[in-house]
Design an enzyme around this catalytic site. Structure first.
Site, PDB file in Angstrom:
ATOM      1  N   VAL A   1     -10.493  -9.783   2.671  1.00  0.00           N
ATOM      2  CA  VAL A   1     -11.657 -10.398   1.872  1.00  0.00           C
ATOM      3  C   VAL A   1     -10.803 -11.958   1.821  1.00  0.00           C
ATOM      4  O   VAL A   1      -9.986 -12.275   0.867  1.00  0.00           O
ATOM      5  CB  VAL A   1     -11.826  -9.886   0.726  1.00  0.00           C
ATOM      6  CG1 VAL A   1     -13.153  -8.793   0.826  1.00  0.00           C
ATOM      7  CG2 VAL A   1     -10.782  -9.619  -0.373  1.00  0.00           C
TER       8      VAL A   1
ATOM      9  N   GLN B   1     -11.439   7.130  -3.108  1.00  0.00           N
ATOM     10  CA  GLN B   1     -12.046   5.776  -3.238  1.00  0.00           C
ATOM     11  C   GLN B   1     -13.356   6.063  -2.834  1.00  0.00           C
ATOM     12  O   GLN B   1     -13.902   6.355  -2.363  1.00  0.00           O
ATOM     13  CB  GLN B   1     -10.928   4.630  -2.578  1.00  0.00           C
ATOM     14  CG  GLN B   1     -10.338   3.797  -3.099  1.00  0.00           C
ATOM     15  CD  GLN B   1      -9.416   3.148  -1.955  1.00  0.00           C
ATOM     16  OE1 GLN B   1      -9.353   2.459  -0.882  1.00  0.00           O
ATOM     17  NE2 GLN B   1      -8.422   2.326  -3.126  1.00  0.00           N
TER      18      GLN B   1
ATOM     19  N   TRP C   1       0.799  -1.064  -0.459  1.00  0.00           N
ATOM     20  CA  TRP C   1      -0.053  -0.163  -0.173  1.00  0.00           C
ATOM     21  C   TRP C   1       1.098   1.360   0.020  1.00  0.00           C
ATOM     22  O   TRP C   1       0.573   1.882   0.319  1.00  0.00           O
ATOM     23  CB  TRP C   1      -1.325  -0.235   1.151  1.00  0.00           C
ATOM     24  CG  TRP C   1      -2.319  -0.841   0.551  1.00  0.00           C
ATOM     25  CD1 TRP C   1      -3.781  -0.056   0.445  1.00  0.00           C
ATOM     26  CD2 TRP C   1      -2.567  -2.240   0.869  1.00  0.00           C
ATOM     27  NE1 TRP C   1      -3.786  -1.120  -0.409  1.00  0.00           N
ATOM     28  CE2 TRP C   1      -3.738  -2.175   0.436  1.00  0.00           C
ATOM     29  CE3 TRP C   1      -1.913  -2.715   1.218  1.00  0.00           C
ATOM     30  CZ2 TRP C   1      -4.400  -3.097   0.040  1.00  0.00           C
ATOM     31  CZ3 TRP C   1      -2.756  -4.808   1.972  1.00  0.00           C
ATOM     32  CH2 TRP C   1      -4.376  -5.013   1.271  1.00  0.00           C
TER      33      TRP C   1
ATOM     34  N   HIS D   1      -6.301   3.231   1.668  1.00  0.00           N
ATOM     35  CA  HIS D   1      -7.793   3.333   0.668  1.00  0.00           C
ATOM     36  C   HIS D   1      -8.370   3.334   1.869  1.00  0.00           C
ATOM     37  O   HIS D   1      -8.691   3.664   3.311  1.00  0.00           O
ATOM     38  CB  HIS D   1      -8.036   1.837   0.585  1.00  0.00           C
ATOM     39  CG  HIS D   1      -6.943   0.095   2.328  1.00  0.00           C
ATOM     40  ND1 HIS D   1      -6.961  -0.813   1.879  1.00  0.00           N
ATOM     41  CD2 HIS D   1      -6.626   0.924   3.662  1.00  0.00           C
ATOM     42  CE1 HIS D   1      -6.528  -1.357   3.160  1.00  0.00           C
ATOM     43  NE2 HIS D   1      -6.529  -0.436   4.173  1.00  0.00           N
TER      44      HIS D   1
ATOM     45  N   ALA E   1     -17.526  -6.801   0.413  1.00  0.00           N
ATOM     46  CA  ALA E   1     -16.343  -5.500   0.782  1.00  0.00           C
ATOM     47  C   ALA E   1     -16.429  -4.633  -1.034  1.00  0.00           C
ATOM     48  O   ALA E   1     -16.199  -6.173  -1.492  1.00  0.00           O
ATOM     49  CB  ALA E   1     -15.495  -5.450   1.580  1.00  0.00           C
TER      50      ALA E   1
END
Ligand code: PHE
Length: 352
Positions: free
Chosen positions: A261, A218, A161, A178, A315
């Site tokens: 996820v 985002q 990231w 994010h 998500a």
């Protein structure tokens, strides 16, 4: 002084004063004229003093003449003053005249930024599907940006990231990389059913080019309830693609990895410009990448005190600038924060 001398002096004074008054052309000149002849220290006032030097028999007549001259000069002075004032007012009126028939000046109004417009549009689309729009902090702790998203501090995925770290002293403080940290914040605050979207700025330590910015926006989506399935995710994203890009759009899922996820996917929409045949905008692939998504990892649910045996969730996260680039064929992401009014005012017609 003799009476004859007095009278000739008085006549001379009167002539000189009258002559000089004809040369006066402005109010300031007029004032100096007044000071010189009829003011308290002027020549005429001096003549009143000279009266005392005359024989007492001559004084009454001389005084009468003097008063006559004073009255006549004062009257001429006042006439001239009235004239000059009127002239000055007229000149001022002319110079200050406003042409009321001229068209008005168009006021310069701004317009909403394309990103704001897109956020409004997304909020409306998702509101119709039962999602609430919420906002979160741009300065985050490592706990929300990473730990609660199943990215422990020693995990290599943390490097993905390009984090901008603000402070590491007491607790790690970062600019959020994010909008996903809001998943944990929302689930801590409200128990299922949860349906939210989170638009907002995110930051990455990244070199800028036509498709990378160190700050961009985002849209996070989160739904948690009993019995939420992958097909719900697909349905919601498909509806989003149709609302944004037209009724015949299709959605593609491909396996991808995000620690928060399981399973994880990247999702794309078939290119609306070429109808999936392949063109410049979709780089001949027929598909436009929109973002990442998946089913909320059981560890993320457990981390915020939600029993993963009872509840499931999905998500997703997508780039808002990317959506705008796809829709309007904008080829450089730097246009959005570049602050060029020629670009920004293109969106004026869309501002409500
Ligand atoms: N947060 C991820 C990113 O920025 C996107 C994502 C969000 C992926 C939610 C899965 C689920 O890359």
């Amino acid at each position: 002084m003799q009476r004859a001398e007095f009278e000739s002096q008085l006549n001379e004074l009167k002539d000189a004063a009258e002559r000089s008054l004809t040369g006066v052309s402005g109010l300031e000149d007029l004032q100096s004229w007044e000071r010189e002849y009829i003011g308290s220290k002027g020549s005429l006032t001096l003549m009143f003093r000279a009266l005392g030097g005359l024989d007492s028999a001559d004084r009454p007549e001389a005084g009468r003449l003097l008063n006559q001259v004073k009255q006549s000069l004062t009257a001429t002075f006042e006439n001239r003053e009235t004239e000059l004032k009127a002239g000055a007012t007229a000149a001022r009126l002319v110079s200050e005249a406003v042409d009321v028939t001229l068209p008005g000046r168009q006021p310069q109004t701004g317009n909403a930024h394309p990103v704001s417009l897109m956020i409004d549009e997304l909020s409306e689309i998702f509101a119709l599907m039962g999602f609430q729009t919420v906002f979160g902090p741009e300065v985050e702790t490592g706990r929300y940006n990473f730990d609660l998203l199943n990215i422990p501090s020693d995990h290599p995925a943390r490097d993905v990231w390009d984090t901008i770290i603000m402070d590491t002293l007491s607790e790690e403080i970062v600019l959020r990389t994010h909008t996903s940290p809001m998943q944990a914040r929302v689930m801590e605050e409200s128990k299922p059913p949860v349906r939210v979207i989170v638009p907002g700025r995110v930051y990455r330590y990244e070199a800028q080019d036509a498709s990378h910015e160190w700050m961009f926006h985002q849209l996070e989506g989160l739904a948690v309830d009993s019995n939420i399935r992958m097909s719900d995710l697909k349905g919601v994203l498909q509806e989003l693609a149709r609302q944004l890009f037209g009724p015949t759009r299709r959605i593609r899922f491909r396996c991808d990895f995000f620690p928060f996820v399981e399973p994880g996917v990247d999702f794309a929409v078939d290119c609306a410009i070429c109808n999936g045949k392949g063109c410049r905008v979709c780089k001949q692939s027929g598909w436009l990448e929109m973002g990442g998504a998946g089913m909320v990892h059981p560890r993320v649910l457990a981390g915020v005190g939600i029993d993963p045996e009872v509840y499931t969730g999905f998500a997703f996260g997508l780039g808002i600038e990317r959506l705008l680039m796809m829709r309007y064929g904008i080829s450089d992401i730097r246009a959005f924060a570049g602050n060029d009014l020629r670009f920004l005012s293109e969106f004026a017609a869309l501002t409500v």
